[in-house]
Scaffold this active site. Sequence first.
Site, mmCIF file in Angstrom:
data_model
loop_
_atom_site.group_PDB
_atom_site.id
_atom_site.type_symbol
_atom_site.label_atom_id
_atom_site.label_comp_id
_atom_site.label_asym_id
_atom_site.label_seq_id
_atom_site.Cartn_x
_atom_site.Cartn_y
_atom_site.Cartn_z
ATOM 1 N N ASP A 118 0.854 -1.197 0.000
ATOM 2 C CA ASP A 118 0.000 0.000 0.000
ATOM 3 C C ASP A 118 0.891 1.249 0.000
ATOM 4 O OD1 ASP A 118 -2.521 -1.435 0.240
ATOM 5 O OD2 ASP A 118 -1.873 -1.929 2.266
ATOM 6 N N LYS A 122 0.089 9.982 1.691
ATOM 7 C CA LYS A 122 0.162 11.172 2.566
ATOM 8 C C LYS A 122 1.373 11.067 3.497
ATOM 9 C CE LYS A 122 -4.658 12.366 2.468
ATOM 10 N NZ LYS A 122 -5.912 11.777 2.831
ATOM 11 N N ASP A 154 3.767 -0.881 -8.952
ATOM 12 C CA ASP A 154 3.519 -0.047 -10.130
ATOM 13 C C ASP A 154 3.495 1.427 -9.725
ATOM 14 O OD1 ASP A 154 1.097 -0.140 -8.672
ATOM 15 O OD2 ASP A 154 0.013 0.554 -10.435
ATOM 16 N N GLU A 192 -1.601 -10.672 -7.828
ATOM 17 C CA GLU A 192 -2.921 -10.226 -8.322
ATOM 18 C C GLU A 192 -2.864 -8.766 -8.788
ATOM 19 O OE1 GLU A 192 -3.377 -11.772 -5.073
ATOM 20 O OE2 GLU A 192 -4.692 -13.437 -5.556
ATOM 21 N N GLU A 194 -0.272 -7.073 -9.700
ATOM 22 C CA GLU A 194 0.612 -6.946 -10.865
ATOM 23 C C GLU A 194 -0.163 -7.266 -12.150
ATOM 24 O OE1 GLU A 194 4.069 -9.332 -10.338
ATOM 25 O OE2 GLU A 194 5.042 -8.630 -12.159
HETATM 26 N N1 SAM Z 1 0.896 -8.522 -2.444
HETATM 27 C C1 SAM Z 1 -0.443 -8.596 -3.009
HETATM 28 C C2 SAM Z 1 -0.407 -8.324 -4.481
HETATM 29 O O1 SAM Z 1 0.609 -7.820 -4.981
HETATM 30 O O2 SAM Z 1 -1.389 -8.628 -5.169
HETATM 31 C C3 SAM Z 1 -1.397 -7.641 -2.267
HETATM 32 C C4 SAM Z 1 -1.125 -6.189 -2.431
HETATM 33 S S1 SAM Z 1 -2.222 -5.167 -1.436
HETATM 34 C C5 SAM Z 1 -2.141 -3.607 -2.185
HETATM 35 C C6 SAM Z 1 -1.247 -4.925 0.040
HETATM 36 C C7 SAM Z 1 -1.571 -5.910 1.140
HETATM 37 O O3 SAM Z 1 -0.695 -5.686 2.233
HETATM 38 C C8 SAM Z 1 -2.980 -5.752 1.686
HETATM 39 O O4 SAM Z 1 -3.669 -7.005 1.633
HETATM 40 C C9 SAM Z 1 -2.775 -5.284 3.121
HETATM 41 O O5 SAM Z 1 -3.783 -5.715 4.010
HETATM 42 C C10 SAM Z 1 -1.420 -5.859 3.438
HETATM 43 N N2 SAM Z 1 -0.714 -5.132 4.522
HETATM 44 C C11 SAM Z 1 -0.534 -3.798 4.602
HETATM 45 N N3 SAM Z 1 0.107 -3.466 5.739
HETATM 46 C C12 SAM Z 1 0.328 -4.636 6.393
HETATM 47 C C13 SAM Z 1 0.931 -4.954 7.636
HETATM 48 N N4 SAM Z 1 1.418 -3.984 8.441
HETATM 49 N N5 SAM Z 1 0.997 -6.242 8.022
HETATM 50 C C14 SAM Z 1 0.486 -7.233 7.221
HETATM 51 N N6 SAM Z 1 -0.110 -6.990 6.032
HETATM 52 C C15 SAM Z 1 -0.191 -5.706 5.617
#
Ligand code: SAM
Length: 213
Positions: A118, A122, A154, A192, A194
């Site tokens: 993520d 901000k 990305d 997913e 990507e």
């Molecule tokens: N890696 C996957 C992909 O590329 O398709 C998912 C990407 S998604 C944008 C980011 C994932 O990281 C989310 O499912 C979110 O819940 C998890 N995440 C974010 N911060 C986290 C944390 N502190 N501990 C564990 N998971 C976290």
Amino acid sequence: MRVRHKPWAKEKIEQYPQYIVANPEQYKGKWHEVFEKDQPLHIEVGTGKGQFITEMARANPSINYIGIELYDSVIITALERLIDADLPNLRLLNVNAVDLPKYFAKNDVDQVYLNFSDPWPKYRHEKRRLTYKDFLKIYEEILVDGGEIHFKTDNQGLFEYSLMSFSSYGLLLKYVSLDFHNSGYEGNIMTEYEEKFSEQGNRIYRCEVKYQN
Ligand code: SAM
């Protein structure tokens, strides 16, 4: 990322403690007990629905993998994949990455994957980015000496921020691609996000960085 609440997820997770490891603190320093084979351990932090980690585990049976995901309503899809695939070298953890040192000792982990983390654009949310310096310290606390982080995204802003963060922390930049899908790299396993973002025409950035301890 917007997460849809699934009230049944917690109960289903509890039904599969062999796949989503229950009481992970009991394996600190002895994760080999969870797997059939004592072999290198790679983790993906923020594994989401688990496509990448499942396909990596299928393709590389001589490596153990753990997918780590904060939200039960997201990891439930990774669990369903793992129930279908029944891979002996893949397990999941439904925990927050800030707590990783509670569950892993120094040298437990050989490599960390961060995929499409993520971006938290901000500035006041900088500390939540999985490439923020406090997270780099957390990974250092659980990795082998000279362990590596492999990062794909990305998001140009997050990539540039992360390269700065890695570099300021003293990590060695081993590999950097500003257009990974056109780089000639073979054997890439897509996540997913990507798949979704590259189909939309977004450029994919990737780097490999190494701790110099
Ligand atoms: N890696 C996957 C992909 O590329 O398709 C998912 C990407 S998604 C944008 C980011 C994932 O990281 C989310 O499912 C979110 O819940 C998890 N995440 C974010 N911060 C986290 C944390 N502190 N501990 C564990 N998971 C976290």
